[in-house]
Design a protein around this motif. Structure first.
Motif, mmCIF file in Angstrom:
data_model
loop_
_atom_site.group_PDB
_atom_site.id
_atom_site.type_symbol
_atom_site.label_atom_id
_atom_site.label_comp_id
_atom_site.label_asym_id
_atom_site.label_seq_id
_atom_site.Cartn_x
_atom_site.Cartn_y
_atom_site.Cartn_z
ATOM 1 N N PRO A 1 0.826 -1.217 0.000
ATOM 2 C CA PRO A 1 0.000 0.000 0.000
ATOM 3 C C PRO A 1 0.854 1.257 0.000
ATOM 4 O O PRO A 1 2.045 1.212 0.338
ATOM 5 N N LEU A 2 0.248 2.373 -0.372
ATOM 6 C CA LEU A 2 0.929 3.661 -0.349
ATOM 7 C C LEU A 2 -0.059 4.744 0.063
ATOM 8 O O LEU A 2 -1.105 4.922 -0.563
ATOM 9 N N GLN A 3 0.277 5.441 1.123
ATOM 10 C CA GLN A 3 -0.532 6.566 1.587
ATOM 11 C C GLN A 3 0.016 7.839 0.929
ATOM 12 O O GLN A 3 1.152 8.235 1.204
ATOM 13 N N PRO A 4 -0.742 8.504 0.064
ATOM 14 C CA PRO A 4 -0.197 9.593 -0.746
ATOM 15 C C PRO A 4 -0.079 10.941 -0.048
ATOM 16 O O PRO A 4 0.535 11.862 -0.596
ATOM 17 N N GLN A 5 -0.640 11.082 1.149
ATOM 18 C CA GLN A 5 -0.766 12.418 1.740
ATOM 19 C C GLN A 5 0.582 13.124 1.900
ATOM 20 O O GLN A 5 0.695 14.320 1.630
ATOM 21 N N ARG A 6 1.606 12.394 2.333
ATOM 22 C CA ARG A 6 2.910 13.044 2.539
ATOM 23 C C ARG A 6 3.513 13.502 1.220
ATOM 24 O O ARG A 6 4.205 14.530 1.161
ATOM 25 N N ILE A 7 3.268 12.767 0.150
ATOM 26 C CA ILE A 7 3.718 13.185 -1.180
ATOM 27 C C ILE A 7 2.972 14.439 -1.594
ATOM 28 O O ILE A 7 3.570 15.402 -2.103
ATOM 29 N N ILE A 8 1.668 14.460 -1.379
ATOM 30 C CA ILE A 8 0.855 15.633 -1.724
ATOM 31 C C ILE A 8 1.367 16.873 -0.989
ATOM 32 O O ILE A 8 1.551 17.939 -1.590
ATOM 33 N N GLU A 9 1.617 16.729 0.308
ATOM 34 C CA GLU A 9 2.109 17.863 1.105
ATOM 35 C C GLU A 9 3.444 18.371 0.583
ATOM 36 O O GLU A 9 3.675 19.587 0.517
ATOM 37 N N LEU B 1 7.445 4.009 -10.456
ATOM 38 C CA LEU B 1 7.301 5.098 -9.494
ATOM 39 C C LEU B 1 6.830 6.390 -10.154
ATOM 40 O O LEU B 1 5.968 7.088 -9.615
ATOM 41 N N GLY B 2 7.408 6.726 -11.307
ATOM 42 C CA GLY B 2 7.000 7.950 -11.993
ATOM 43 C C GLY B 2 5.525 7.941 -12.340
ATOM 44 O O GLY B 2 4.836 8.964 -12.236
ATOM 45 N N SER B 3 5.029 6.780 -12.737
ATOM 46 C CA SER B 3 3.605 6.656 -13.042
ATOM 47 C C SER B 3 2.760 6.852 -11.787
ATOM 48 O O SER B 3 1.723 7.520 -11.817
ATOM 49 N N ILE B 4 3.203 6.275 -10.672
ATOM 50 C CA ILE B 4 2.469 6.403 -9.414
ATOM 51 C C ILE B 4 2.350 7.867 -9.008
ATOM 52 O O ILE B 4 1.266 8.359 -8.653
ATOM 53 N N VAL B 5 3.472 8.590 -9.059
ATOM 54 C CA VAL B 5 3.467 9.998 -8.650
ATOM 55 C C VAL B 5 2.642 10.838 -9.622
ATOM 56 O O VAL B 5 1.900 11.743 -9.204
ATOM 57 N N SER B 6 2.725 10.532 -10.912
ATOM 58 C CA SER B 6 1.909 11.250 -11.896
ATOM 59 C C SER B 6 0.422 11.037 -11.633
ATOM 60 O O SER B 6 -0.392 11.967 -11.782
ATOM 61 N N GLU B 7 0.064 9.823 -11.232
ATOM 62 C CA GLU B 7 -1.332 9.536 -10.897
ATOM 63 C C GLU B 7 -1.772 10.340 -9.675
ATOM 64 O O GLU B 7 -2.900 10.860 -9.638
ATOM 65 N N ILE B 8 -0.895 10.461 -8.692
ATOM 66 C CA ILE B 8 -1.222 11.241 -7.490
ATOM 67 C C ILE B 8 -1.413 12.711 -7.855
ATOM 68 O O ILE B 8 -2.348 13.372 -7.378
ATOM 69 N N ILE B 9 -0.543 13.234 -8.714
ATOM 70 C CA ILE B 9 -0.659 14.628 -9.156
ATOM 71 C C ILE B 9 -1.999 14.849 -9.865
ATOM 72 O O ILE B 9 -2.734 15.797 -9.583
#
Length: 315
Positions: A230-238, A258-266
């Motif tokens: 699992p990955l909790q995105p909140q800290r990345i968002i902050e 990883l790049g895809s994961i972060v792009s999805e979060i964005i």
């Protein structure tokens, strides 16, 4: 711990497996003629009845591991990542993931560890493949302490796990009291000019780049994504809300990692952030050659990250 002494993560893995058996966890290890690749000899010497070698037959490896798990063992498979996710793809999908079997799949020598052996031995798609399966947790330790803690968690978790492993020796930047929490983003360095997010052994390149940027008066925040699922995105968002710039670094294809994961979060959170993904070019096999040269070519080494960050910041 936080030391420059370099430790092979496989040594830590094996010692943690031995510790688990000593603590009455019913561990069995399955290999596909990969005893030297796994450096499993100390475990095999102490618990010969707990190691099964199926030979060069990865599909059988996963099938046997599944049978052992159904018989009550906590089973760990240890073999090279490209052959685990390639040859045994159907068995991993159906026998382990779909069936939610208690098997811990360890992908050794991931990324471009095998260097000159080229595309047949490079595992630059394992994260994207595993992300395509349901029911499986996905981890990638960056140093010895994190390796120990991830395996301690995985051996106590009832269900499928994939652990992406490196074969080189690395210094340790986690303290002895570090405790792995699945889903939690590991903040290694705080900063406000650019966020560098990395996975696995290239976290060391990210940390080295951040140190060099600091010497040039640029403050980089470094996030280690050792828990891919699992990955909790909140800290990345902050972090992205703060820096507005992000560089992702992975020894993996830019497709599905990883790049895809972060792009999805964005995208999912409507973030306003400039993003650069560093990794193996999407739709291509990795270059072959010495590993440091491969990393330099794809700018996933310290210097490539520094150059990318300076360019993002207009310097």
């Amino acid at each position: 711990m936080n030391t420059q002494e370099k430790i092979d993560l496989r040594d830590t893995m094996v010692q943690t497996l031995i510790e688990a058996v000593d603590q009455q966890i019913n561990v069995a290890v399955a290999v596909s003629d990969s005893t030297s690749t796994a450096k499993i000899a100390p475990f095999q010497k102490k618990f010969p009845e707990r190691l099964v070698n199926v030979g060069i037959a990865e599909q059988n490896l996963v099938g046997v591991a599944t049978g052992l798990a159904l018989g009550g063992y906590v089973v760990v498979t240890t073999n090279a990542a490209p052959f685990l996710v390639g040859r045994a793809n159907e068995q991993v999908k159906n026998d382990v993931c779909y069936s939610q079997t208690n098997v811990k799949l360890v992908g050794l020598n991931a990324g471009v560890c095998y260097g000159p052996l080229a595309s047949t031995h490079h595992a630059i798609d394992d994260l994207s493949i595993m992300r395509g399966f349901g029911n499986i947790q996905i981890f990638a330790p960056s140093d010895a302490v994190e390796t120990r803690e991830i395996f301690r968690y995985a051996l106590r978790y009832n269900g499928p796990v994939y652990i992406r492993m490196d074969s080189a020796k690395f210094p340790t930047f986690h303290e002895e009291d570090y405790r792995f929490e699945p889903g939690k983003v590991d903040v290694l360095r705080e900063g406000n000019a650019v966020t560098i997010i990395a996975v696995g052994s290239v976290v060391h390149e990210a940390m080295a780049a951040a140190q060099e940027l600091a010497a040039q008066s640029f403050s980089a925040e470094v996030l280690n994504i050792s828990s891919i699922r699992p990955l909790q995105p909140q800290r990345i968002i902050e972090s992205l809300q703060k820096t507005k710039r992000v560089i992702t670094v992975e020894e993996h294809s830019l497709h599905g990692g990883l790049g895809s994961i972060v792009s999805e979060i964005i995208a999912d959170n409507g973030l306003q952030a400039i993003s650069v993904r560093l990794g193996i070019t999407e739709g291509q096999f990795s270059k072959a050659g010495p590993r440091d040269k491969i990393r330099a070519y794809y700018k996933i080494d310290k210097q490539g990250i520094v150059e990318t960050a300076r360019k993002m910041m207009g310097n």
